[in-house]
Write a protein that holds these residues in place. Structure first.
Motif, short mmCIF file in Angstrom:
data_model
loop_
_atom_site.label_atom_id
_atom_site.label_comp_id
_atom_site.label_asym_id
_atom_site.label_seq_id
_atom_site.Cartn_x
_atom_site.Cartn_y
_atom_site.Cartn_z
N UNK A 70 -46.27 108.17 -53.21
CA UNK A 70 -45.49 107.22 -52.43
C UNK A 70 -44.48 106.53 -53.35
N UNK A 71 -43.30 106.33 -52.78
CA UNK A 71 -42.30 105.55 -53.50
C UNK A 71 -42.33 104.12 -53.01
N UNK A 72 -42.17 103.21 -53.91
CA UNK A 72 -42.18 101.77 -53.60
C UNK A 72 -43.36 101.39 -52.73
N UNK A 73 -44.46 102.06 -52.94
CA UNK A 73 -45.71 101.67 -52.31
C UNK A 73 -45.91 102.18 -50.91
N UNK A 74 -44.84 102.64 -50.25
CA UNK A 74 -45.03 102.96 -48.83
C UNK A 74 -44.28 104.20 -48.35
N UNK A 75 -43.27 104.63 -49.10
CA UNK A 75 -42.47 105.75 -48.60
C UNK A 75 -43.05 107.05 -49.12
N UNK A 76 -43.65 107.87 -48.27
CA UNK A 76 -44.28 109.09 -48.76
C UNK A 76 -43.25 110.13 -49.19
N UNK A 77 -43.63 110.89 -50.20
CA UNK A 77 -42.74 111.94 -50.69
C UNK A 77 -43.24 113.30 -50.18
N UNK A 130 -37.16 103.12 -58.47
CA UNK A 130 -38.24 102.97 -57.50
C UNK A 130 -39.54 103.24 -58.24
N UNK A 131 -40.63 102.70 -57.72
CA UNK A 131 -41.91 103.02 -58.33
C UNK A 131 -42.53 104.21 -57.60
N UNK A 132 -43.16 105.05 -58.35
CA UNK A 132 -43.83 106.23 -57.78
C UNK A 132 -45.32 106.09 -58.04
N UNK A 133 -46.09 106.16 -56.98
CA UNK A 133 -47.54 106.09 -57.12
C UNK A 133 -48.13 107.45 -56.78
N UNK A 134 -48.98 107.96 -57.65
CA UNK A 134 -49.64 109.23 -57.44
C UNK A 134 -51.10 108.94 -57.12
N UNK A 135 -51.58 109.48 -56.03
CA UNK A 135 -52.96 109.23 -55.63
C UNK A 135 -53.65 110.56 -55.38
N UNK A 136 -54.87 110.68 -55.90
CA UNK A 136 -55.59 111.92 -55.64
C UNK A 136 -56.64 111.70 -54.56
N UNK A 137 -57.40 112.75 -54.25
CA UNK A 137 -58.35 112.69 -53.14
C UNK A 137 -59.41 111.62 -53.38
#
Lengths: 345, 753
Positions: free
Chosen positions: B566-573, B597-604
């Motif tokens: 997600x970018x900026x916490x809410x926009x999915x890529x 922008x901030x990019x957050x990577x989240x795994x399962x």
């Protein structure tokens, strides 16, 4: 990280190769006993002088030949100590060493294969000690030396005396795997070596003599226990240390007659390479060790003890480089043994 | 100019398979060049762009051509000394400078001689040649010096890699067949020259650290740059840019060094006394120098010097508990063990003690471990930037170990065994600082930990060396057993800070607990950090999942293999592709107008990491067939044939484009478009044209495009159509670039006949 900077002095050549005199037979000596004693003592004394500090086994720089089938054997103890030393050319003291003492006990044997060919061997045991600081003593058997000595000239010279010329080949091998990397308290340099020497001796009919001897020594590389070392401005990434050659000479003059010997000597050693001790650093095994040394020796037969003689000697280094300004005192007893019924002429 | 858009778009279907393959599964560049290193995480710098490097002149530029001519001339007149210098530097600049630095440390590793009055002079950096010369390169000083140079080299090379792949200027020997490659040639772009970068950054720092060797250092740096030029690896402009870059990075590190606490590390007599008083107040016997005259303690406040991977709080938190009390039975027993050990040392133990003495005139224990690492680095044949990374990781851990160990030593001010029992004598020099904990043990455990991570095949060897180094200090009579055991554990904990960084800096792709803190986000065509919203980007990261998955549906999914971004916490890529180490995504159109922008990577499992991503309105980038070569993904219009030399690419139809023909250039980042599709959606038709005019630079000459916009049927992919003019230059490698909104793309080549 060590902050203790042991000062200098490789064990290399603290001793000098003090010249000695030819004892040539009845006309010179008042008694057979004395002749035996002196001929036994002189070569061994020379051995001591060179092996106290053990590098080479130049027993060997005297003008004496042991008669055929005669064994001269004995033991000489030596005490060498210094507190001032030369760090390169800078003379200094070091509170982390105080006074460094090296005691050496040498057993030697010299056998006359013929009147012109002698074989000599020596075995030294060495103790080292620093009077101050925390560094541990070291001790152990050092380097066995073997020399073959051949007199190729021996004849009257002018009407005043006689002349003798001698060539010597010698070699030394460490008897134990002592460390050479704890200078100045290592008991030696742990280096194999070979030397070539020639000696010229004039003995007057009245007892005065002159002696000159010079040698060149080649030394095998030394192996350290560490994978690198720094010397001569470079870091060497190897445990093998090249050891520079050594040149030395000794000149002596004195009196020898009727079993009584007294003389003065002057010796110099010049190492043909190697670096200086670094400022406030410990000495390194391949340092350029040079010195000038003066010495005096007195010896005589022990009255009433057959075939036994005693000697005393003192030597002092008067100038040097990467060496301690040492005082060396020596004393020893020598015994003569006639094999195969041989007799001293 | 009359080529219908539709026809053009439709005709490239086959070529798009190639484009898709590239866009979807951009391979990691060859290990040997580490093309993505420009995106590896920085340590001191904030980003590669902190150090600006201007674009180079095109290779057709007359000035550049003159530089090439001078290389040719020089190669013809090459002297034996020059050839020797080339051979020397062929081993790699980072490796060579490490050797040089180790020697500088050994040369400077001499403590001051006492004054006649029993005091000790301090080396003076403002008068370095006077005795005692500056510096006394003792272990803490050396660890810091090694680390400054290694980390600065590493940061500078990452910056260099960023610009190399931004500008993609080939090395002279690739541009001009008349120039021989006299060093091992790679596909690494030449601008800025990595050799000059290393020379610049290293020489500047070494001159500060070892001022008495300044002349020798400058000479080596000059030789290195000369060798890069003579070998056909870099032109004068490549070298000038590299040198400036390196020196700029050195300035950043010099500023850090001036305020890292080193100046206060020696302390004052009052502070030394306070350390002793504090030990007495705790009921302990304080450490005393065993030298005569007593020497001030070695750098008692080095424990306050700034670490690399640890905060001051980390240093305190990792500090071992206190040593056994000097009045305890345990201390008496340990003291007795030291005496017993040193008095009964075997010859083998003696050898170990001397091997690890690392006393005066040595590279110190940190240098010893650099020597141990060097053959592993050489054998692995790493790129220059990865070589620098390896030394940087090692030396950061060693420096932090020095800080942590010195912090413990002067927190506890524990006496040596020699002080408690005067009959104990040592078989190496006694280090002039407190006993607890053992520096050798701490250093060696830290080094072994980092090297085992980097070279797992050597782990058993590194561990054995560590154990030997540690116990050697008991054999030598200078450390208690608890100094050694606690020091080893402390060193390992300290090194783990560095290892955790290494696991997540974007350079390694090994398993770790969480999805790699994102290492780098680069544009999908050229691996360059500038990215425009709407475009395709590549995210390098660790542990994105266990499998590689390619998206097959439209709109593109926003989760693949359990990974989402997600970018900026809410926009999915939206994802094109995800693999364990890399994902290709579309930068959402919603981010237009933002500079970052901030990019957050989240795994399962829900664990995640974030990274700030710089954005640009325009980030033109042309796809090339292979990383490191310059043939563009450019087709002849109305065909699937690449405009490349015939037969030059296996399995792909190629021929040179003819003058007058239209070509289609596949690219990214042309900025805002008319009728933009939703994020993750493909363009339906040819109406999504670029809002800003796009120029095509063919051999440097600007041509108007007949079409510039999104490629129908694809997500995030642009194409530009242009007619080759009748007077166009011909050849197998005519240069081609795009300009839009003031930004210029990478340069690719096309074949024109």
């Amino acid at each position: 990280m060590t902050n203790v900077r042991c000062p200098s002095m490789t064990t290399l050549h603290r001793g000098t190769n003090i010249g000695s005199q030819r004892v040539s037979g009845p006309p010179l000596l008042g008694c057979r006993f004395c002749a035996n004693a002196l001929t036994a003592i002189l070569p061994v004394f020379v051995l001591l002088a060179s092996l106290v500090v053990s590098l080479r086994a130049q027993a060997i720089d005297d003008g004496i030949m042991v008669p055929k089938h005669t064994l001269f054997s004995g033991n000489i103890y030596s005490n060498d100590s210094w507190d001032h030393y030369w760090e390169g050319s800078l003379k200094r003291v070091n509170g982390n060493l105080g006074s460094v003492t090296t005691q050496t006990n040498i057993w030697s044997a010299n056998y006359g294969v013929t009147d012109r060919l002698n074989v000599i061997t020596t075995i030294p045991y060495v103790w080292t000690h620093a009077s101050q600081g925390v560094l541990h003593d070291m001790q152990g058997f050092q380097d066995i030396a073997l020399a073959v000595k051949y007199s190729f000239l021996d004849r009257p010279f002018t009407k005043y005396g006689s002349l003798r010329a001698i060539a010597v080949a010698s070699g030394g091998i460490p008897l134990t795997n002592y460390t050479p990397d704890f200078q100045p308290l290592s008991i030696g340099t742990n280096s194999k070596r070979i030397s070539g020497r020639s000696t010229l001796n004039f003995q007057s009919n009245w007892g005065w003599f002159l002696n000159g001897s010079a040698a060149y020594t080649w030394r095998a590389p030394v192996t350290l226990d560490r994978p690198y070392y720094y010397t001569e401005g470079h870091l060497f990434l190897t445990n093998e240390v090249h050891m520079p050659d050594v040149f030395d000479y000794v000149a002596s003059a004195g009196y020898l007659k009727r079993g009584v010997l007294a003389y003065f000597s002057f010796a110099q050693q010049r190492t043909q390479g190697g670096g200086d001790i670094r400022r406030q650093d410990a000495p390194f095994v391949s340092n350029r060790v040079n010195f000038s040394k003066v010495g005096t020796t007195v010896m005589c037969p022990i009255p009433k003890l057959r075939n036994l003689a005693i000697l005393f000697s003192y030597g002092r280094i008067v100038d040097g480089r990467n060496v301690g300004q040492s005082n060396t005192y020596s004393t020893g007893l020598m015994y003569t043994l006639h094999l195969h019924g041989s007799q001293i002429p | 100019m009359s080529m219908p858009h539709k026809q053009s778009l439709r005709s490239v279907a086959a070529a798009m398979a190639l484009v898709s393959a590239i866009a979807a599964t951009i391979p990691l560049a060859a290990q040997s060049t580490d093309a993505n290193a420009g995106g590896w995480r920085m340590i001191v710098l904030t980003a590669a762009t902190q150090i600006p490097v201007a674009a180079p002149a095109p290779v057709t530029d007359a000035g550049y051509q003159a530089e090439l001519a001078s290389i040719k001339t020089a190669q013809v007149q090459l002297t034996a000394d020059q050839q020797k210098s080339i051979d020397y530097w062929s081993s790699g600049g980072v490796m060579r400078w490490n050797q040089i630095m180790i020697e500088l440390v050994a040369a400077a590793d001499l403590p001051p001689e006492p004054n006649p009055d029993g005091t000790y002079p301090a080396p003076d950096p403002n008068n370095p040649f006077a005795f005692p010369q500056f510096p006394f390169a003792n272990p803490p000083y050396a660890s810091r010096a090694y680390s400054y140079v290694s980390v600065a080299q590493y940061e500078a090379l990452k910056v260099a890699w960023y610009y190399k792949y931004l500008y993609n200027r080939p090395s002279p020997s690739k541009v001009d067949g008349g120039i021989r490659a006299l060093m091992p040639a790679t596909d690494l772009p030449a601008y800025p020259s990595e050799d000059a970068v290393v020379a610049g950054v290293t020489a500047q720092l070494l001159k500060l650290l070892f001022p008495t060797a300044a002349a020798q250092i400058a000479q080596k740096a000059d030789e290195q740059q000369q060798a890069a030029m003579l070998s056909g690896r870099a032109a004068a402009s490549d070298i000038a840019a590299g040198l400036a870059l390196g020196q700029a990075v050195a300035a950043v590190f010099a500023a850090r060094a001036s305020s890292d606490g080193m100046k206060a590390a020696a302390g004052s007599p009052a502070q030394w006394q306070a350390l002793a008083d504090a030990a007495v107040a705790r009921g302990e016997i304080p450490w005393k120098s065993q030298e005569s005259p007593p020497r001030p303690p070695m750098l008692p406040f080095f424990g306050k010097v700034k670490a690399w991977m640890m905060t001051p709080a980390d240093i305190v938190n990792e500090r071992p508990g206190p040593p056994p009390s000097t009045s305890s039975t345990q201390m008496a027993q340990e003291t007795a063990e030291v005496k017993r050990s040193v008095d009964n040392v075997t010859r083998d133990q003696l050898a170990i003690a001397y091997k690890w003495n690392d006393g005066a005139s040595s590279p110190t224990p940190p240098g010893h471990w650099n020597l141990i690492a060097a053959p592993y680095i050489a054998q692995a044949q790493l790129s220059e930037v990865r070589t620098a990374r390896t030394f940087a990781l090692l030396n950061m851990a060693l420096h932090d170990a020095a800080v942590g160990c010195w912090d413990a030593k002067y927190t506890y001010f524990n006496p040596r065994a020699v002080q408690l029992d005067r009959t104990i004598k040592t078989i190496i020099g006694l280090p002039n600082f407190p006993s607890y904990t053992s520096g050798h043990s701490t250093f060696s455990a830290a080094a072994a930990e980092v090297l085992s991570y980097l070279f797992p095949s050597g782990a058993a060897y590194f561990d054995a060396q560590k154990e030997e180094a540690a116990i050697s200090r008991l054999y030598a009579g200078i450390h208690y057993r608890s100094d050694i055991e606690v020091g080893k554990a402390h060193g390992k904990r300290i090194a783990d800070y560095t290892v955790r960084f290494a696991q997540q800096d974007g350079a390694d792709h090994t398993e770790s607990a969480s999805p790699g803190i994102t290492a780098a986000v680069l544009d999908g065509a050229g691996f360059r950090p500038a990215i425009a919203p709407g475009s395709i980007a590549t995210v390098f990261a660790a542990n994105l999942g266990s499998t590689s998955t390619l998206s097959t549906t439209l709109p593109l999914p926003t989760s693949l293999s359990g990974v989402s971004m997600q970018f900026n916490g809410s926009i999915p890529a939206p994802f094109f592709y995800a693999s364990p180490n890399q994902a290709n995504i579309q930068i959402p159109w919603e981010l237009q107008g933002l500079s970052s922008a901030t990019l957050t990577v989240t795994d399962a499992r829900g664990s995640s990491s974030t990274l700030s991503v710089p954005l640009a309105a325009f980030a033109p980038a042309i796809f090339s067939v292979n990383q490191g070569t310059s043939q563009g993904v450019v087709t002849i219009a109305n065909s699937s044939t690449l405009a490349a030399p015939a037969g030059s690419i296996q399995g792909v139809e190629t021929r040179a484009a003819a003058r007058g023909e239209f070509i289609t250039i596949y690219c990214l980042g042309l900025g805002a478009v008319n009728n933009p599709p939703a994020t993750g959606e493909a363009t339906r038709d040819s109406s999504s044209t670029a809002k800003s005019p796009v120029s095509v630079l063919l051999n440097g000459a600007a041509l108007p495009s007949s079409f510039a916009g999104l490629s129908p049927g694809f997500v995030g992919l642009f194409q530009v159509n242009v007619q080759i003019p009748d007077n166009a230059p011909t050849g197998n490698a005519v240069t081609l670039a795009l300009g839009v909104g003031g930004a210029t793309s990478n340069t690719v080549t096309v074949a024109i006949q």
